[in-house]
Write a protein that holds these residues in place. Structure first.
Motif, PDB file in Angstrom:
ATOM      1  N   ASP A  76       4.854  -0.390  -9.157  1.00  0.00           N
ATOM      2  CA  ASP A  76       5.424   0.043 -10.166  1.00  0.00           C
ATOM      3  C   ASP A  76       4.625  -0.258 -11.538  1.00  0.00           C
ATOM      4  O   ASP A  76       4.578   0.670 -12.539  1.00  0.00           O
ATOM      5  CB  ASP A  76       6.895  -0.368 -10.480  1.00  0.00           C
ATOM      6  CG  ASP A  76       7.853   0.103  -9.248  1.00  0.00           C
ATOM      7  OD1 ASP A  76       7.392   0.880  -8.735  1.00  0.00           O
ATOM      8  OD2 ASP A  76       8.795  -0.650  -9.004  1.00  0.00           O
ATOM      9  N   LEU A 123      -2.574   4.702  -1.118  1.00  0.00           N
ATOM     10  CA  LEU A 123      -1.412   4.724  -2.269  1.00  0.00           C
ATOM     11  C   LEU A 123      -1.875   5.786  -3.242  1.00  0.00           C
ATOM     12  O   LEU A 123      -3.025   6.298  -3.389  1.00  0.00           O
ATOM     13  CB  LEU A 123      -0.962   3.431  -2.801  1.00  0.00           C
ATOM     14  CG  LEU A 123      -0.603   2.152  -1.841  1.00  0.00           C
ATOM     15  CD1 LEU A 123      -0.591   1.085  -2.744  1.00  0.00           C
ATOM     16  CD2 LEU A 123       0.923   2.587  -1.738  1.00  0.00           C
ATOM     17  N   ASP A 124      -0.731   6.526  -3.758  1.00  0.00           N
ATOM     18  CA  ASP A 124      -1.127   7.489  -5.040  1.00  0.00           C
ATOM     19  C   ASP A 124      -1.938   6.704  -6.216  1.00  0.00           C
ATOM     20  O   ASP A 124      -2.800   7.295  -6.641  1.00  0.00           O
ATOM     21  CB  ASP A 124       0.291   7.835  -5.585  1.00  0.00           C
ATOM     22  CG  ASP A 124       0.945   8.906  -4.533  1.00  0.00           C
ATOM     23  OD1 ASP A 124       0.223   9.384  -3.753  1.00  0.00           O
ATOM     24  OD2 ASP A 124       2.228   9.017  -4.763  1.00  0.00           O
ATOM     25  N   ALA A 139       9.494  -0.522   4.332  1.00  0.00           N
ATOM     26  CA  ALA A 139      10.272   0.472   4.901  1.00  0.00           C
ATOM     27  C   ALA A 139      11.398   0.118   5.749  1.00  0.00           C
ATOM     28  O   ALA A 139      12.458   0.613   5.830  1.00  0.00           O
ATOM     29  CB  ALA A 139       9.658   1.560   5.802  1.00  0.00           C
ATOM     30  N   GLN A 170      13.897   2.543   3.609  1.00  0.00           N
ATOM     31  CA  GLN A 170      13.129   3.828   2.869  1.00  0.00           C
ATOM     32  C   GLN A 170      12.029   4.374   3.726  1.00  0.00           C
ATOM     33  O   GLN A 170      11.584   3.751   4.567  1.00  0.00           O
ATOM     34  CB  GLN A 170      12.145   3.087   1.597  1.00  0.00           C
ATOM     35  CG  GLN A 170      13.337   2.659   0.604  1.00  0.00           C
ATOM     36  CD  GLN A 170      12.677   2.131  -0.584  1.00  0.00           C
ATOM     37  OE1 GLN A 170      11.512   1.865  -0.675  1.00  0.00           O
ATOM     38  NE2 GLN A 170      13.382   1.823  -1.742  1.00  0.00           N
ATOM     39  N   ARG A 178       2.776   8.431   5.786  1.00  0.00           N
ATOM     40  CA  ARG A 178       3.696   8.678   4.744  1.00  0.00           C
ATOM     41  C   ARG A 178       4.701   9.582   5.127  1.00  0.00           C
ATOM     42  O   ARG A 178       4.546  10.705   5.602  1.00  0.00           O
ATOM     43  CB  ARG A 178       3.041   9.045   3.358  1.00  0.00           C
ATOM     44  CG  ARG A 178       3.788   9.301   2.242  1.00  0.00           C
ATOM     45  CD  ARG A 178       3.081  10.249   1.278  1.00  0.00           C
ATOM     46  NE  ARG A 178       1.576   9.763   0.802  1.00  0.00           N
ATOM     47  CZ  ARG A 178       1.512   9.054  -0.213  1.00  0.00           C
ATOM     48  NH1 ARG A 178       2.342   8.630  -1.202  1.00  0.00           N
ATOM     49  NH2 ARG A 178       0.273   8.518  -0.503  1.00  0.00           N
ATOM     50  N   GLY A 179       6.086   8.991   4.543  1.00  0.00           N
ATOM     51  CA  GLY A 179       7.264   9.835   4.802  1.00  0.00           C
ATOM     52  C   GLY A 179       7.715   9.671   5.961  1.00  0.00           C
ATOM     53  O   GLY A 179       8.945  10.213   6.100  1.00  0.00           O
ATOM     54  N   ARG A 232       8.327   5.532   4.826  1.00  0.00           N
ATOM     55  CA  ARG A 232       7.106   5.114   4.501  1.00  0.00           C
ATOM     56  C   ARG A 232       6.305   5.589   3.082  1.00  0.00           C
ATOM     57  O   ARG A 232       6.430   6.876   2.822  1.00  0.00           O
ATOM     58  CB  ARG A 232       6.131   5.243   5.693  1.00  0.00           C
ATOM     59  CG  ARG A 232       6.534   4.936   6.875  1.00  0.00           C
ATOM     60  CD  ARG A 232       6.318   3.388   7.274  1.00  0.00           C
ATOM     61  NE  ARG A 232       6.553   2.855   8.559  1.00  0.00           N
ATOM     62  CZ  ARG A 232       6.570   1.716   8.998  1.00  0.00           C
ATOM     63  NH1 ARG A 232       6.461   0.746   8.058  1.00  0.00           N
ATOM     64  NH2 ARG A 232       6.626   1.450  10.286  1.00  0.00           N
ATOM     65  N   ARG A 233       5.803   4.867   2.496  1.00  0.00           N
ATOM     66  CA  ARG A 233       5.453   5.135   0.873  1.00  0.00           C
ATOM     67  C   ARG A 233       3.946   5.344   0.973  1.00  0.00           C
ATOM     68  O   ARG A 233       3.300   5.775   0.079  1.00  0.00           O
ATOM     69  CB  ARG A 233       5.786   4.020  -0.140  1.00  0.00           C
ATOM     70  CG  ARG A 233       7.143   3.541  -0.148  1.00  0.00           C
ATOM     71  CD  ARG A 233       7.335   2.662  -1.259  1.00  0.00           C
ATOM     72  NE  ARG A 233       6.860   2.962  -2.628  1.00  0.00           N
ATOM     73  CZ  ARG A 233       6.889   2.335  -3.672  1.00  0.00           C
ATOM     74  NH1 ARG A 233       7.192   0.954  -3.492  1.00  0.00           N
ATOM     75  NH2 ARG A 233       6.295   2.710  -4.505  1.00  0.00           N
ATOM     76  N   ALA A 234       3.205   5.152   2.082  1.00  0.00           N
ATOM     77  CA  ALA A 234       1.776   5.483   2.042  1.00  0.00           C
ATOM     78  C   ALA A 234       1.356   5.610   3.485  1.00  0.00           C
ATOM     79  O   ALA A 234       2.006   5.303   4.491  1.00  0.00           O
ATOM     80  CB  ALA A 234       1.049   4.271   1.516  1.00  0.00           C
ATOM     81  N   MET A 270       6.327  -4.051  -4.355  1.00  0.00           N
ATOM     82  CA  MET A 270       6.875  -2.875  -5.333  1.00  0.00           C
ATOM     83  C   MET A 270       6.627  -3.071  -6.680  1.00  0.00           C
ATOM     84  O   MET A 270       6.595  -2.245  -7.576  1.00  0.00           O
ATOM     85  CB  MET A 270       8.310  -3.022  -4.896  1.00  0.00           C
ATOM     86  CG  MET A 270       8.710  -2.571  -3.363  1.00  0.00           C
ATOM     87  SD  MET A 270      10.474  -2.201  -3.295  1.00  0.00           S
ATOM     88  CE  MET A 270      10.886  -0.744  -4.239  1.00  0.00           C
TER      89      MET A 270
END
Length: 839
Positions: free
Chosen positions: A826, A756-757, A773, A778, A737-738, A780-782, A822
């Motif tokens: 969401d 994921l969160d 990504a 963007q 992540r990140g 990385r989200r996870a 996505m």
């Protein structure tokens, strides 16, 4: 007698005296090095005094004493004849893989300890004497070597953790090499004080050290490979190893200008590590036995001959020499205390190893005896005519005095120190185990004696005195602290089971049911479990068992090489060994369960046996999970490994048949040898593990991904040149992540978890991840973690852009997947908030 006959007579006489010393050392319970030094000292005294009553002594004894006084020990004799044998024998006895696992603390105790001892002890001598710093550092470097034999023998007697024995033996081996190399540097500073360049000397020291290591590693590897092709069980292996010790020393020191000492040490370690896997168990044990004998002869003769120089050296001692000796001892002890109690705990914490107890540290401190290497280095100085006479005198007196102080004071009081620290007493676990074993043995012996008495027509009840030979009855334990007693019993039971596990692995090695490399690793891991159990109890045992289920450092290194450089062969080799290790461990654990249900239940009772059985079943479940993961991804190699194991069983049974037929005189010696040679050839073929196919052929993987399989053959061929196959290991974090997204991943086989969160999401064969990504630029989200062995196809950012410019229809597909994900991500928080508001 002529000169040659006299020399043979003297050596034979010395060996005859030396042969008596091991028995005497055991009877007196002191290190044999003490008796060897005393023997040399007393022989030198007897050879030097006037003997008015010579007529009372027999001629052979008179000739022996006269000849001993005439023996001369030169530095070249020590460095070129004795030293390679001493170093190689010590290195050969060590397990290089076990040493590598403890390399951090060993290097601290060895190299750093030598440097600290040289500095502190040298400054101490400089502070109380009028000699220069270079001379004082030279003396300190000479006494920086240690002889571990006394401490190692005591550790083995009291059942100290095997890790401590490895630390002490590894330290002695490497600090000999470091101290001798540093000795050469300091001697150069003494001989050329005006032209001595410290920086240049330090660089030369590092180059000599590394050069010697490279020469030794190469020579040891070649010699070990050669031994695997020679007549196993014959004299060729011993001859090759003996030639290796001297050639590595000579080529490195004489021809290449590198450290011959380091070359011999590394050659011994590499030859021992590789040779264990190339030779059979019996052949390797025979080779080690011969080298043990060579090492005993070399050590004993060198000790006696070097100690014979002590009367003359100590007789010249002056008052200021005694002051310098006291300062040298204090400085060396201060350096040792600083390393053991200051630096080693930091290294242990950094490496995740359990700390060494203060009691064992004190034993290592007081057991740091000095021996033959120190006397040999001092002899090299006193024989060097370029060294000033005053420096020769200082080195001779201080080195000899230091050695004899450690032998006569520390060596003779080491066991008393052990008793004072209470390290020789049985632990509560060991006392409990002793009681249980005595109780079971008494019951079983009585039953077996009854059967034997009936068979011989005797009445056991009428036989007076037979009870006296049975183990004494065990007094009943007071029923106090039942929970603590139960915990002790469980630890004792698991200690028994783990010791049995070590024995089973050794038996697998002896029966050639497992390769030497894999078998050695399994034995070490079982010993680690036993150490963890003794030091940390059942929780330490379980933690160590879980840690062993994880990927070992060698496999992680191979995985890193595969990830960074695309090298698949090291990873395939490590996974093949892992499969063999798991198969053998599963078989041993299944046998241990039977051992627990039988013997352990009888000794410790139903409750303890049930708990021990549960702990073993936990380990077995972990092994089964790992085997299932390997079986699913590599079914062909799985079948091959299973077939090879059954082949080993068949060959072992065939060997037993041949042995039985020979014992029954149905096979002649020549026919038996012929059959055995054929059997060994087939066994060597089984030793060569088949190469594990990781299944990373891009063409085969592309068709497993629907998104890519739908492309035309032309486009697939184009894509194949851009894709990079990769194998992810269980638990490996593929994406973090990140981080900046630099690749997209297609799953050809296996499964991953996207953390994921909102909760974890699992993806399997045919899915794709990492596309968001890249497409939306963007981070990385996870995190994405491999759930098992996963075959992936990786498309890097640059290749991804080139391919998408040519094939926009694939861009649209990937964009749809990314937008859908996505949108789904969401919607999950929104749905969660609505559910909360409705409540």
């Amino acid at each position: 007698m002529d000169q040659v006959a006299r020399l043979v007579f003297e050596l034979a006489g010395l060996l005859a005296l030396i042969a008596l010393l091991p028995t005497a050392a055991r009877a007196l319970r002191m290190p044999s090095a003490v008796l060897l030094a005393l023997l040399g000292f007393l022989l030198a005294m007897a050879a030097s005094v006037e003997r008015p009553g010579e007529a009372l002594l027999p001629d052979p004894l008179l000739d022996f004493l006269r000849g001993f006084g005439e023996l001369t020990v030169t530095a070249d004799l020590v460095l070129w004849v004795f030293l390679p044998i001493l170093l190689f024998e010590t290195a050969l006895a060590l397990d290089g893989r076990a040493l590598l696992e403890e390399i951090g603390p060993v290097l601290v105790l060895a190299v750093l300890a030598v440097l600290v001892c040289t500095v502190l002890a040298g400054l101490s001598v400089w502070a109380v004497s009028g000699y220069g710093l270079a001379t004082c550092f030279l003396v300190a470097a000479i006494v920086a070597t240690t002889d571990p034999s006394a401490v190692v023998s005591i550790f083995r007697e009291v059942g100290a953790p095997r890790r401590l024995t490895t630390l002490v033996e590894g330290e002695s081996l490497l600090n000999d090499a470091a101290a001798i190399a540093l000795f050469g540097l300091m001697l150069a500073a003494v001989l050329r004080p005006t032209s001595f360049d410290p920086l240049g000397a330090a660089l030369a020291f590092a180059a000599s050290f590394l050069g010697g290591g490279l020469v030794g590693a190469l020579a040891g590897r070649i010699a070990a490979s050669l031994c695997g092709r020679l007549d196993q069980g014959g004299p060729a292996e011993v001859t090759v190893s003996l030639a290796l010790a001297y050639l590595a020393y000579a080529v490195s020191d004489f021809y290449l200008g590198a450290s011959g000492v380091v070359a011999v040490v590394v050659a011994g370690l590499v030859f021992g590590t590789v040779g264990r896997s190339r030779l059979g168990t019996r052949e390797w044990q025979g080779l080690q036995a011969i080298w043990s004998q060579l090492g005993f002869w070399a050590t004993s003769l060198l000790f006696v001959l070097a100690a014979a120089l002590a009367p003359e050296a100590l007789g010249k001692a002056r008052g200021e020499d005694l002051l310098a000796l006291g300062a040298l001892l204090l400085g060396a002890f201060a350096a040792r205390i600083l390393i053991l109690f200051g630096v080693v705990p930091i290294v242990a914490r950094a490496s995740g190893q359990p700390p060494v107890s203060h009691g064992y540290k004190i034993v290592i401190l007081w057991g740091g005896l000095r021996g033959a290497v120190t006397l040999a280095l001092a002899l090299a100085v006193t024989e060097n005519r370029r060294v000033p006479a005053e420096i020769q005198h200082l080195v001779s007196v201080l080195a000899t005095g230091f050695v004899f102080f450690t032998l006569l004071v520390q060596g003779t009081t080491l066991r008393a120190l052990l008793r004072w620290l209470g390290l020789d007493r049985l632990t509560p676990v060991e006392r409990l185990l002793r009681e249980r074993v005595l109780e079971l043995s008494r019951t079983e012996l009585r039953d077996r004696l009854s059967v034997a008495a009936i068979r011989h027509g005797l009445e056991l009840e009428r036989m007076a005195g037979f009870e006296a030979v049975l183990p004494p009855p065990v007094p009943a334990r007071a029923d106090v602290a039942s929970e603590a007693v139960t915990r002790e019993q469980l630890v004792a039971a698991l200690a028994t089971v783990t010791s049995r596990e070590c024995e089973l692995y050794v038996a697998e090695l002896a029966d050639r049911m497992v390769s030497r490399a894999t078998g050695s690793i399994l034995v070490r891991r079982a010993e680690e479990l036993l150490d963890a159990l003794r030091s940390e109890g059942i929780h330490g045992y379980r933690h160590a068992a879980r840690r062993q289920d994880e990927l070992d450092p060698a496999t992680r290194l191979a995985a890193w090489l595969h990830l960074r450089f695309g090298l698949a062969r090291p990873l395939a080799r490590q996974l093949g060994r892992r499969l063999e290790k798991l198969l053998v461990r599963r078989r041993v654990l299944e046998e241990l369960l039977g051992f627990v249900r039988g013997r352990i239940r009888r000794v410790f009772g139903e409750r303890i046996a049930a708990t021990a059985e549960h702990v073993l079943e936990e380990r077995l479940d972990g092994v089964e999970r790992q085997l299932d993961a390997l079986r699913l991804q590599f079914p062909e190699h799985w079948e091959s490994a299973a077939a090879r194991y059954l082949g080993r069983v068949a060959l072992r049974l065939e060997e037993e048949d041949y042995e039985r037929l020979r014992s029954e005189r149905l096979l002649s010696p020549e026919l038996f040898r012929h059959l055995n040679l054929d059997l060994r050839a087939r066994l060597r073929a089984l030793e060569r593990s088949p190469r594990l196919d990781l299944g990373l052929d891009p063409d085969r993987l592309i068709v497993k991904v629907p998104l890519l399989a739908e492309l035309s053959p032309t486009r697939r061929a184009e894509l194949r040149r851009l894709l990079r196959p990769r194998l992810a290991l269980p638990g490996e974090r593929i994406v973090r992540r990140g981080e900046r997204g630099d690749a997209i991943f297609f799953i050809a086989s296996g499964a991953v978890e996207v953390q994921l969160d909102e909760g974890p999401v699992r993806l399997g064969t045919g899915d794709v991840f990492g596309e968001m990504a890249l497409i939306f630029q963007q981070p990385r989200r996870a995190d994405v973690v491999a759930l098992g062995y996963c075959r992936l196809l990786v498309l890097r950012r640059e290749a991804f852009r080139r391919f998408l410019r040519r094939h926009p229809e694939l861009v649209d597909t990937l964009r749809r997947i990314a937008r859908a994900r996505m949108t789904e991500a969401d919607q999950k928080p929104a749905a969660s908030s609505v559910a909360v508001s409705e409540r």
